[in-house]
Write a protein that holds these residues in place. Structure first.
Motif, PDB file in Angstrom:
ATOM      1  N   THR B 262       0.841  -1.207   0.000  1.00  0.00           N
ATOM      2  CA  THR B 262       0.000   0.000   0.000  1.00  0.00           C
ATOM      3  C   THR B 262       0.869   1.248   0.000  1.00  0.00           C
ATOM      4  N   LEU B 263       1.861   1.208   0.875  1.00  0.00           N
ATOM      5  CA  LEU B 263       2.728   2.369   1.013  1.00  0.00           C
ATOM      6  C   LEU B 263       3.598   2.563  -0.228  1.00  0.00           C
ATOM      7  N   ALA B 264       4.105   1.467  -0.748  1.00  0.00           N
ATOM      8  CA  ALA B 264       4.950   1.550  -1.947  1.00  0.00           C
ATOM      9  C   ALA B 264       4.172   2.180  -3.096  1.00  0.00           C
ATOM     10  N   ALA B 265       2.875   1.840  -3.185  1.00  0.00           N
ATOM     11  CA  ALA B 265       2.042   2.423  -4.237  1.00  0.00           C
ATOM     12  C   ALA B 265       1.803   3.908  -3.966  1.00  0.00           C
ATOM     13  N   ALA B 266       1.501   4.217  -2.699  1.00  0.00           N
ATOM     14  CA  ALA B 266       1.151   5.596  -2.345  1.00  0.00           C
ATOM     15  C   ALA B 266       2.330   6.546  -2.507  1.00  0.00           C
ATOM     16  N   THR B 267       3.546   6.031  -2.376  1.00  0.00           N
ATOM     17  CA  THR B 267       4.716   6.891  -2.444  1.00  0.00           C
ATOM     18  C   THR B 267       5.353   6.903  -3.825  1.00  0.00           C
ATOM     19  N   GLY B 268       4.835   6.055  -4.712  1.00  0.00           N
ATOM     20  CA  GLY B 268       5.413   5.984  -6.044  1.00  0.00           C
ATOM     21  C   GLY B 268       6.636   5.084  -6.102  1.00  0.00           C
TER      22      GLY B 268
END
Lengths: 396, 396
Positions: B262-268
């Motif tokens: 989730t975080l990897a997606a949200a941060t690019g």
């Protein structure tokens, strides 16, 4: 670099020469010129003053190297003395040292316990008198008293002790004093960044950078006991978590031993209905470990691993080249801690060793503190021990 | 105290006077006598030399206090310049500073990646030329180059860069350079024991004691990244356990973010198929936290708690009075770390603040290093930066 660090070239010259003679053992005037950078007339003048004051004596000649034979100088060790008093919870240790920082007398007495300050001061003054008289040193040759103690203790005793002994009293913490003791007795060798890791009732460190005690702006440098080894660990009295003193200091070791019935019985801790001091109990656990009591040994080894972890932090931050384990805790348990600390510091260029006088290093250092305070008025840009008035405040 | 710490009173006098003028801004000859402890004829003589060399200029008079008006002296800032180069994994930062350590030009360029050393050196030399020419400074006024980098990098580049630029090159690590940058730009104020906590690809600290950079005997002082915050924690590449860099450094934060889909997606981070540098990814996480991404914020706050724990150890050991958070990591995430570090250091008498030039402090410090190396030959008893030959060895 700020202007305040610029050396004031003349004010400390006598002290610098005295210090160079002490460090060298014996040295010629030419040697002093090289060691201090002062000019020949300056050295000649300062040495004459030191000889007149009886602090330095001429002592034969250096081997001839073809030219004129050089007169050697050395400290007149018996010219001055100082008293060191190490006040700890369980024991008071006294040392009388000569001008070279060599102990000529040492005594140990029971700690002050819960006695009134006035009673403690009277007792210390009497014991100092006994110490000085035991070796027949003239009172007039004693420069002063260094009084050292664990960080949170002792400040208010200073002025009263000055009054009771008629001698100037300098205060410091026991870990810094232990470092100074190592420095004066050669335990640090030629180290550039040295530390005395002190295990008493608590854990502390005294730091010596380029031969000069580093105390820090508030006098609390080297407070390794409150380095955390478990960021999410148990709370320490200081308010933080996982401080090495709380996790693995002598008091923690004693508490863990008392909580283990088998071990408490094996070490004799169970029998001491009235709790002895932490130092006494820690010594009992160490004796048990030495005679092969596995649970006692395991407890000390666990402590040693955490102490080693905190010490690695100290070595990494200070880039230490020498670390000496000292204080009463290492006097009794150094053989357990030394290999574990060494293993943890594998990969760091630091020489780790046990003090040759772990039990009395702080008392000897306390005396050296008094010598420095009276003889070496300048700090070469680093901090000198505080006099009583300002120290009591920070030691509050 | 050993003889080696005794000040050599004359050798560094010109440098000491220059340094006192720099520290004061403007100062009279009488002021210099007070600041340095030198005699009036010595000051008069040294100031004349500095004026003749164009390093110092007279600049009007102090307010009259009834007597003769005093001529004020100040550095001739435009008399000399130095170049600072901060080589990091993801970015190279350049600064050109004047004699006062003030940056007159800065540029940032992509990091060297996996390029051949010869290519990197040629590129750095060309970029230094661009930097100098961009503000029209005469080449002859540039004293030298300071080249700094994370501890395990960069040594071999030094000699080649000297050859390519025709300028002397001094090497150091980025954290120490950042501390020197803070010292020269006034970020440490009048601190006695100051540290720059540096967050780049790793975590380091630069230490300044009494205005003098403390590097330690092997040049590795301030290596806070390998202070353990979890004695029983995960292994670090250095062989120890629970080092704060391994638990909570930028690379660890990036790895944790990448492991959280989730975080990897949200941060690019998920999109950057070819992994960007740790610094770039860490900046992306910081931006996400600033725009309210809770998982990113939680990750940085976790890191901050461990960094704060290690920093408390640093403060306890060094008895810090000032701590400045600096480096590219704090340039992007300082607002998250600052309150958490401050909270952890509550109870310590240390002023914790963010650098005013966190992104370029190391480059500015690198230039200051070159200035010091050329202008201040003596170290007042503490260690000066190593020249190339000995540094490459320890940085190996």
């Amino acid at each position: 670099m700020s202007a305040t660090t610029s050396s004031k070239p003349h004010a400390s010259s006598k002290a610098a020469v005295l210090d160079a003679i002490r460090a060298a053992g014996t040295i010629s005037r030419v040697g002093l010129i090289n060691a201090t950078g002062f000019t020949a007339p300056t050295i000649s003048n300062l040495v004459r003053k030191l000889i007149n004051e009886g602090l330095v004596v001429e002592t034969g000649h250096a081997e001839s190297t073809g030219g004129k034979r050089r007169v050697l100088l050395q400290l007149n060790h018996a010219a001055r003395y100082a008293v060191g008093v190490h006040l700890d919870h369980g024991v008071m240790t006294y040392a009388l040292t000569n001008l070279g920082g060599v102990a000529v007398a040492r005594i140990a007495r029971p700690g002050a316990g819960a006695a009134e300050p006035a009673v403690v001061v009277a007792r210390i003054a009497a014991e100092i008198a006994t110490l000085i008289d035991s070796v027949g040193v003239e009172r007039g040759r004693v420069l002063g008293v260094g009084l050292v103690f664990p960080r949170p203790l002792g400040g208010p005793l200073g002025p009263a002790l000055e009054h009771a002994t008629g001698l100037p009293v300098v205060l410091d913490n026991d870990a810094t004093a232990a470092a100074l003791g190592e420095q004066w007795t050669g335990g640090f060798g030629t180290a550039t960044a040295a530390a005395a890791l002190y295990l008493g009732t608590g854990i502390g460190a005294g730091l010596v950078i380029n031969g000069i005690t580093y105390r820090g702006p508030s006098g609390n440098a080297g407070d390794i006991g409150h380095v955390s080894v478990q960021a999410d660990g148990p709370p320490c009295w200081c308010g933080a978590q996982g401080c090495v003193e709380a996790v693995a200091g002598p008091a923690a070791v004693v508490a863990q031993a008392r909580a283990d019935r088998t071990l408490a019985a094996a070490t004799g801790l169970a029998e001491s209905a009235k709790r002895a001091s932490v130092a006494t109990d820690f010594a009992a656990i160490s004796r048990a470990a030495r005679r092969g009591e596995q649970r006692a040994l395991a407890l000390l080894e666990r402590s040693a691993r955490y102490v080693a972890t905190a010490t690695r932090g100290l070595a990494a931050i200070m880039d230490l080249d020498v670390l000496v384990l000292t204080g009463p805790g290492f006097a009794v348990a150094g053989s357990v801690y030394l290999p574990i600390v060494r293993r943890e510091l594998h990969g760091y260029a630091v020489d780790v060793r046990l003090s040759r006088s772990a039990a009395t290093a702080s008392a000897i250092g306390a005396a050296a503190l008094a010598l420095e305070s009276e003889l070496v008025p300048l700090s070469h840009g680093l901090r000198l021990p505080e006099r009583l008035d300002s120290f009591s405040e920070s030691a509050g």
